[in-house]
Design a protein around this motif. Sequence first.
Motif, short mmCIF file in Angstrom:
data_model
loop_
_atom_site.label_atom_id
_atom_site.label_comp_id
_atom_site.label_asym_id
_atom_site.label_seq_id
_atom_site.Cartn_x
_atom_site.Cartn_y
_atom_site.Cartn_z
N GLY A 222 7.74 -5.29 5.03
CA GLY A 222 7.93 -5.84 3.70
C GLY A 222 6.94 -5.34 2.68
N LEU A 223 5.78 -4.92 3.16
CA LEU A 223 4.81 -4.35 2.22
C LEU A 223 5.20 -2.92 1.91
CD1 LEU A 223 1.35 -5.49 3.66
CD2 LEU A 223 2.54 -6.38 1.63
N THR A 224 4.81 -2.44 0.74
CA THR A 224 5.04 -1.02 0.45
C THR A 224 3.84 -0.21 0.93
OG1 THR A 224 3.98 -1.01 -1.72
CG2 THR A 224 6.31 -1.62 -1.65
N GLU A 225 4.08 1.09 1.09
CA GLU A 225 2.98 1.99 1.44
C GLU A 225 1.86 1.87 0.41
OE1 GLU A 225 6.01 5.36 3.35
OE2 GLU A 225 4.91 5.78 1.50
N PHE A 259 2.18 15.24 5.35
CA PHE A 259 1.78 15.57 3.97
C PHE A 259 2.64 14.89 2.92
CE2 PHE A 259 -0.34 19.36 5.88
CZ PHE A 259 -1.61 19.08 5.45
N GLN A 260 3.57 13.99 3.33
CA GLN A 260 4.30 13.24 2.32
C GLN A 260 3.34 12.18 1.77
OE1 GLN A 260 8.58 12.56 3.30
NE2 GLN A 260 8.03 13.52 5.24
N GLU A 261 3.39 11.99 0.46
CA GLU A 261 2.41 11.13 -0.17
C GLU A 261 2.92 9.70 -0.26
OE1 GLU A 261 1.30 13.30 -3.82
OE2 GLU A 261 -0.30 14.17 -2.61
N CYS A 262 1.97 8.80 -0.35
CA CYS A 262 2.17 7.37 -0.44
C CYS A 262 3.20 6.99 -1.52
CB CYS A 262 0.80 6.84 -0.83
SG CYS A 262 0.58 5.14 -0.65
N SER A 263 4.07 6.03 -1.21
CA SER A 263 5.16 5.72 -2.14
C SER A 263 5.45 4.22 -2.16
CB SER A 263 6.42 6.46 -1.70
OG SER A 263 7.00 5.80 -0.58
N ASP A 264 6.50 3.85 -2.88
CA ASP A 264 6.94 2.46 -2.93
C ASP A 264 7.87 2.11 -1.76
OD1 ASP A 264 5.53 1.62 -5.15
OD2 ASP A 264 7.08 2.25 -6.55
N ARG A 265 7.96 2.98 -0.75
CA ARG A 265 8.82 2.67 0.40
C ARG A 265 8.34 1.38 1.08
NH1 ARG A 265 9.00 3.09 6.06
NH2 ARG A 265 11.15 3.25 6.80
N ASN B 227 -4.17 0.19 -9.58
CA ASN B 227 -3.62 1.51 -9.87
C ASN B 227 -2.92 2.08 -8.64
OD1 ASN B 227 -3.20 3.82 -11.58
ND2 ASN B 227 -4.82 4.86 -10.45
N ALA B 228 -3.60 2.01 -7.49
CA ALA B 228 -3.00 2.56 -6.27
C ALA B 228 -1.77 1.75 -5.86
CB ALA B 228 -4.03 2.58 -5.15
N GLU B 229 -1.86 0.43 -5.95
CA GLU B 229 -0.75 -0.42 -5.52
C GLU B 229 0.49 -0.21 -6.38
OE1 GLU B 229 -1.58 -4.71 -5.16
OE2 GLU B 229 0.44 -4.96 -5.95
N LEU B 230 0.27 0.03 -7.67
CA LEU B 230 1.40 0.17 -8.59
C LEU B 230 1.87 1.62 -8.71
CD1 LEU B 230 0.15 -2.39 -11.26
CD2 LEU B 230 1.88 -2.75 -9.50
#
Lengths: 426, 415
Positions: A222-225, A259-265, B227-230
């Motif tokens: 449930g948390l995003t990356e 190497f995929q970067e952190c996202s809202d997934r 900033n990182a979270e959003l």
Amino acid sequence: MGNTGSILDTEPQRDVHALARRSPSVTLAEYERQPDMKRLRAYRLARVQDELRKHDYAGGFFCDPSNVRYATGTRNMSVWTSHVPARYCFVPAQGKTILFEFRSSQHLANGIETVGECRPFIGWYYMTTGTRQMEKAKAFAATVAAVVREHGGGKNHRVAFDRLDPLGLDLVRAEGIDVFEGEEVMQHARSVKSEDEIAGMTHSLAVCDAGIARMRAALRPGLTENELWALLHETNISHGGECIETRLFASGGRTNPWFQECSDRVIRPGDLVAFDTDMIGPMGFCCDISRTFFTEPGKPNADQRQMYALAVEQIQHNLGLIKAGVGFREITEESFVLPEPFHANRYANVMHGVGLADEWPVIVNRSDWEARGYDGVLEEGMVFSVESYVGATGGSDGIKLEECALVTRDGYQLLSTFPYEERLLG
Amino acid sequence: MSQRVSERNMPAIELFGEAFHPAAPPDAAALRSYRRDRVRDALRSHDLAAVVLFNPVNIRYACDARNMQVYGLHNPCRYVCLTADGHTALFEFRNCEHLSRHLETVDEIRPAKAWYHMAAGPRGDESARSFAGEIAALVRERMGATPNRIAFDRLDMAGAAALAAEGMIPVDGLALLDFARAIKCADEIKAMCEAIRACEDGLSRMQAAHRPGITEQALWSVLSHANAELGGEWMETRLLSAGRRTNPWYNECGDYVIQRGDLVSFDTDLVGRHGYSVDLSRSWLTEGAAATDEQRTLHALAHAQIHHNIDVLKPGRTFREIADAAYRLPERFVPRMNRAIAHGIGLCNEYPLVVNSEYFAGAYDGVLAEGMVLCVESYVGEPGGRDGVKLEEQVLITARGAVKLSAFPFDDALL
């Protein structure tokens, strides 16, 4: 290392965590041994000057903030100045440094004993010079020439630069200065750490481990990356750290290829969560550790466990090759070779130096020696990040692990202490 | 925890004769092609064969490819080459091709040649020759045998020598990029407004955490976390200070424990969502003591300075005209005043830099244009004084004048 009275004394060194377990307190205390900042600055400046003299340079101009920090012990807007050349330092082959500091922030270097003089920097990057770029660049070149003449005894015009773009290069040369590559000087100087530096690194790594622990404790579906990754940022800054160099935090299918970067997934049950801290922590020390977690509920599948076991085996095997006196090529030749189908996605190197950032040397995998390998010798006091990525070509996830190790006479000391993931080991 | 950026109602803005809603989501593909075309047009108008960009901020602008940005700021580990015929070749970090395959602004992806010392060691020259050979071959293939002037935003010595050996002439490309980047389209403004809203959410959280007893760096970590979270990217500086550390400016945040009645001054300097910068400054009074007269005076002057100067910004005005019409601080604050009235902003701080008349002799002139986004700044603190106030707003230059994109309130206790 190992002098009587050193805060790093660990006898015997059979426990690979002995040093890390003795990470010092860094809150000022007069009643116990602590890192000595003045001695740290003196050590670093002497390392740079040894390298300068080795190449018979009159001095060096350095602009990369990690180089300025190393040579002088000063810091100012480190991330911004890592892409905007807004301050330089000059390090003569002997004597104190000259800091050409960003205008209005000269007071930041007050009381730093390695800096003999602080002058305003004449910037010639386009944003501040506009149509007057040539005029400012000429003024910069004239300053360089005057400083070199003063410190080269009028004879030695050989100077190292870590960064000098073509316009400046032409103008500095036109002043009769012989310009040489300065990254080599700095990277070699930085490679061997003093006991004060190791003590600082263990402290910085303690902060990094704390950030990792917070991410581990918070991990749930449930948390995003981004939400999890933000915890490492907060931990770093609140403990006086500097920044995070990358956003290498991925979950589920995004862990392969790496190497995929952190996202809202949104993280899901059964996901692997893999990350590489790449954190510039307190005192500017780089903490470059990778871990992979399993997201409950559920149990890791056989593929996830197999990949994890391989990554642990690769790291342990390659750590075992570390010892002062061993050649880079020897390590390459003895390094762990991942079986198919994992070889194509292997990490870019076996291990690389680490200090105020990722540093020289990079020791490559066997199959990359022809293309990118270079030789050299491990020295006591070097620190390495030992890497592994295991993910099948076309696979649905992957494992990233990385440890930070100090080279000792007899082998290595692990400076990172965060444990491996029990569920994936089982 | 909420990972969503707050909604905010903003009035429509008219830019280049067309009205748009700045709070609407940006069209990513339109934004990319606008920016790439700006670089291409600049390339052609300067009669260059190609431009090669190493700074990740410029790579982002030219084709929107993003990868390990902060690392790339100091390690020239990847680059993009745009030839004047319209072809874009991205030279990406090893094993990272998959990050940019979706970009319609990238025609081909090849592995980058690394020739910085850490990566190449004693093989730097060999690697630089291989870099130069590949770029020269690409330029000849796309542009024919004659054109040989290539612009660079950064080029280290070994690469410059290797390119010269290939018959190529490297020229400074920063002017070209800064001019291209200076004028924003509506989609860029929408993306920037989203970044600003996320930053302002972070400021609200900082405000909630601000109390006597918290350290400067613990307070700053709240913004870093938000900033990182959003979905923001990085912080360029650590400019937050409190109490006596607010004067002079530029002290970086440390473990000073914030006291009752301290001013806390900061400058966000962050690279946020979509890679757009948000550069806002505020000064807040710490609860537990009433504002002193001096604190109110400093804040009132800074507030008056930025709002007077925002009104002075009109398209077509020269920087000198702006400097002449700008707010005059009382004499005692001149020694430590901000050199700049305003500076450009986009993916990071950029052209132009409009400086105060006291410093104009060392600066450059130019003309303000519609589509520029500027950060209008003030620092008010006198030599020997206890406190310093830092205020800064982000504004868009339209045909009618400057429009504020930031909406975060000023501290009531100081107004």
